[in-house]
Design an enzyme around this catalytic site. Structure first.
Site, PDB file in Angstrom:
ATOM      1  N   ASP A  12       0.844  -1.233   0.123  1.00 27.64           N
ATOM      2  CA  ASP A  12      -0.102  -0.036   0.126  1.00 27.64           C
ATOM      3  C   ASP A  12       0.788   1.331   0.100  1.00 27.64           C
ATOM      4  O   ASP A  12       0.591   2.116   0.732  1.00 27.64           O
ATOM      5  CB  ASP A  12      -0.843   0.025   1.210  1.00 27.64           C
ATOM      6  N   LYS A 110      -6.959  -5.005  -3.451  1.00 23.95           N
ATOM      7  CA  LYS A 110      -7.725  -5.532  -2.329  1.00 23.95           C
ATOM      8  C   LYS A 110      -8.802  -4.253  -1.680  1.00 23.95           C
ATOM      9  O   LYS A 110      -8.882  -3.322  -1.837  1.00 23.95           O
ATOM     10  CB  LYS A 110      -6.747  -5.928  -1.137  1.00 23.95           C
ATOM     11  N   CYS A 155      -2.387  -3.196   7.296  1.00 23.90           N
ATOM     12  CA  CYS A 155      -2.089  -3.961   6.328  1.00 23.90           C
ATOM     13  C   CYS A 155      -0.898  -4.501   6.086  1.00 23.90           C
ATOM     14  O   CYS A 155      -0.712  -5.905   5.825  1.00 23.90           O
ATOM     15  CB  CYS A 155      -2.200  -3.074   4.999  1.00 23.90           C
TER      16      CYS A 155
HETATM   17  C1  VGL Z   1      -5.018   0.556   5.574  1.00 21.84           C
HETATM   18  C2  VGL Z   1      -6.561   1.113   6.969  1.00 21.84           C
HETATM   19  C3  VGL Z   1      -7.474   1.211   6.055  1.00 21.84           C
HETATM   20  C4  VGL Z   1      -3.486   0.132   5.390  1.00 21.84           C
HETATM   21  C5  VGL Z   1      -5.771   0.396   4.594  1.00 21.84           C
HETATM   22  O1  VGL Z   1      -2.842   0.080   4.370  1.00 21.84           O
HETATM   23  O2  VGL Z   1      -2.926  -0.161   6.429  1.00 21.84           O
HETATM   24  N1  VGL Z   1      -5.342   0.808   6.825  1.00 21.84           N
HETATM   25  N2  VGL Z   1      -7.107   0.732   4.744  1.00 21.84           N
END
Ligand code: VGL
Ligand code: ZN
Length: 215
Positions: A12, A110, A155
């Site tokens: 991410d 995702k 994540c």
């Molecule tokens: C994430 C919260 C919501 C992350 C993604 O990448 O850690 N955290 N969506």
């Protein structure tokens, strides 16, 4: 170079998780240059991308009177509500330009199902659907994954835990991750949880030394 059975997973690395983004991770921008020094050491590099539809159930804005940080039940699972982030097709959902993306061979998206969140790059939070990442890596003879990115306590953590459960040897690259720390200590506890589940924890310089590259 690290051996061919080792892959790097970039979790991410998207604009919305940088300090200027919609779901800011403190110092999130600091992991990008570290990622760039590590990428050349790996023959297989994959990335995960949080990729939500605008009506996603994890967004506080989609629930009347709810605010980010509150916890609800979403289809039987406990769900922390987040600000709107990483909406499909928006700039905030893109991988950061400064990231060296040339050798990324696959991006696994995702969080696309509005009914369920997906912190891990392998499975949604209910372990109902696979993203295909485990199968893809196994087909290529990968038995070990190294994980970096955002956020350590969400994540990154769940990608590490699912990786272990899928039978991969997993190393967390500690200085190439940053966390949200909604509650102080969350990041430290996440690292302890990952270690407790069997993950190795290393620094980028340790890994680069192993790979025969300069830190
Ligand atoms: C994430 C919260 C919501 C992350 C993604 O990448 O850690 N955290 N969506
Ligand atoms: Zn998300």
């Amino acid at each position: 170079m690290l051996p061919a059975h080792v892959a790097l997973i970039l979790v991410d690395l998207q604009y919305d998780f940088l300090p200027t983004g919609m779901l800011p991770v403190p110092e999130g921008d600091r992991v990008i240059p570290v990622a760039n020094t590590l990428i050349p050491a790996y023959r297989t590099v994959v990335a995960t991308q949080d990729w939500h539809p605008a009506n996603h159930g994890s967004f506080a804005a989609n629930h009347p009177w709810r605010k980010p940080g509150q916890v609800i039940e979403l289809n039987g699972l406990s769900q922390i509500l987040w600000p709107i982030h990483c909406v499909q097709g928006t700039w905030g959902a893109e991988l950061v330009d400064e990231l060296d993306q040339q050798t990324i061979t696959r991006i696994f998206q995702k969080g696309t199902d509005p009914e369920i969140d997906s912190y891990s790059g392998f499975y949604d939070n209910g372990h109902r659907k696979s993203t295909g990442m485990a199968e893809w890596l196994k087909e290529r003879g990968i038995t070990e994954v190294h994980v970096l990115g955002l956020a350590t306590d969400y994540c990154v953590k769940f990608t590490v835990l699912d990786g272990l459960q899928e039978g991969f040897a997993v190393t967390l690259i500690r200085d190439a991750t940053r966390g949200v720390d909604l509650t102080e200590g969350d990041v430290d506890r996440a690292v302890v949880d990952m270690q407790g589940a069997g993950a190795q924890v290393q620094t980028s310089s340790e890994l680069l030394a192993t790979a025969g590259l300069e830190a």
